[in-house]
Design an enzyme around this catalytic site. Sequence first.
Site, PDB file in Angstrom:
ATOM      1  N   CYS A  95       0.815  -1.228   0.000  1.00  0.00           N
ATOM      2  CA  CYS A  95       0.000   0.000   0.000  1.00  0.00           C
ATOM      3  C   CYS A  95       0.842   1.270   0.000  1.00  0.00           C
ATOM      4  CB  CYS A  95      -0.910   0.041   1.225  1.00  0.00           C
ATOM      5  SG  CYS A  95      -1.884  -1.421   1.528  1.00  0.00           S
ATOM      6  N   HIS A 153      -1.006   6.444   2.985  1.00  0.00           N
ATOM      7  CA  HIS A 153      -0.960   5.128   3.610  1.00  0.00           C
ATOM      8  C   HIS A 153      -1.835   5.035   4.838  1.00  0.00           C
ATOM      9  CE1 HIS A 153       1.023   1.721   5.922  1.00  0.00           C
ATOM     10  NE2 HIS A 153       0.356   1.188   4.931  1.00  0.00           N
TER      11      HIS A 153
HETATM   12 CA   LIG Z   1      -3.296  -1.884  -0.532  1.00  0.00          CA
END
Ligand SMILES: [Ca+2]
Length: 433
Positions: free
Chosen positions: A66, A122
């Site tokens: 991510c 994030h």
């Molecule tokens: Ca992800």
Amino acid sequence: MKTALILTCAAMTAAAQPPNVLFVAFDDLRPDLGCYGESHMVTPHMDSLAAQGRMFRNHYVAVPTCGASRYALLSGRRPTSATDDNDAFNAMPATLPAQPESWVDLLRRNGWHTVSMGKVTHEPDGYRWNFPVNNDSGRTSATFPDMRHSWNEIVHDHDRWGAQNYPVFAYADGTSRVSGVSPAWEIGVDENGNSLPDDAYPDGQMAQAAIAKLREFADDGTRFCLAVGFYKPHLPFNAPKAYWDLYDPATLPAPYPLSTPAGANPATTTNSSEVGSYSGGNDRAKLRHAYYASVSYVDVQLGKILAELDALGLTENTVVILWGDHGWCLDDYGLIGKHKLLERSLESPLIIRPPASVNPEAFAGVPAEGVVESIDIYPTIAELCGLTPPATAVGSSLVPMLRNPFAPGKNHAYSRYGSLTTLRTPEWRLTPG
Ligand SMILES: [Ca+2]
């Protein structure tokens, strides 16, 4: 007659204005969508967006995790050893840099009102937190945003999950996942066994918050960049029962490919850093069913936002971008999870519906087959908005492919994870053994 004249003038003025930007990120979304040829999937709203704009069939992310994938997307930079893990946003500047830190910052500096909602960078609410225990729970205090110079507003309502819990991992009872303990999925039902409503989970609430924000923009005539980061289909695969009921587990297709790559660590076929240990058969089939339910759930949430964009008359002058932050191995290769340099981990959906000025009706719904990368989104947004990206944004604008799906893609897409790198050409994936 007077009203008609005013409306005509208003429409002409609007057409000359740079477009708004609606960017919608989905966490861990594979190209498992109807429009990508996955006929078992129930994703009518994403399919409709693809039919109106351009779907990129060969889009690859920079890193299969991510934080690093989102850092590359937003900064426009290729990943390096310093920015290829979930701490990549540490590379964002603490003090205001001479050049924009991201395409959001570029828009903000040029007059767009920029809003972050959900997991765009994030952190699931855009802010860094102190973690005394672990990443799943026990957050104590917010420090600063992942991107300190990009947003005019960071909007997030923790609702019943509270600020201490990680909303990506939300269960309907207000708790959050505990690694290795909590189940990997939840069938959202009430005490009578009926399906919970959409807003029983954070993404349903986020759709409503996005709609409210669009109404504010329309009322005020604000030129906006709204970035909405939905949490699903990230683990745990939690969704109201109604979305599970869209699928018959007996008819779902098998994973692909089935065989585990030669030389793979045998432990990875029964253990994942994300799910923990897992067994074969029903376990894995249930995981696939749960994932698909989560995808259909967020598809409906996207549909609500796009319907509001239409209702407010904003569609014509808004570029809409649907982006998945990376793929996922859903028992493909006999593996579970994303942290691998494999095709299923690095491919993700990318759909762009340009503003009317780009004439999206030409070749509407025809997918672009050329290889493209997430870092190409930065110069694409810049060009659509009439802005010049900084030299650090090294991608290539996709506007030629928005105009014509047969325009060429790239020779290769570059991705890395840890010390390993890989290239994807139009025909091959080349990964050092
Ligand atoms: Ca992800």
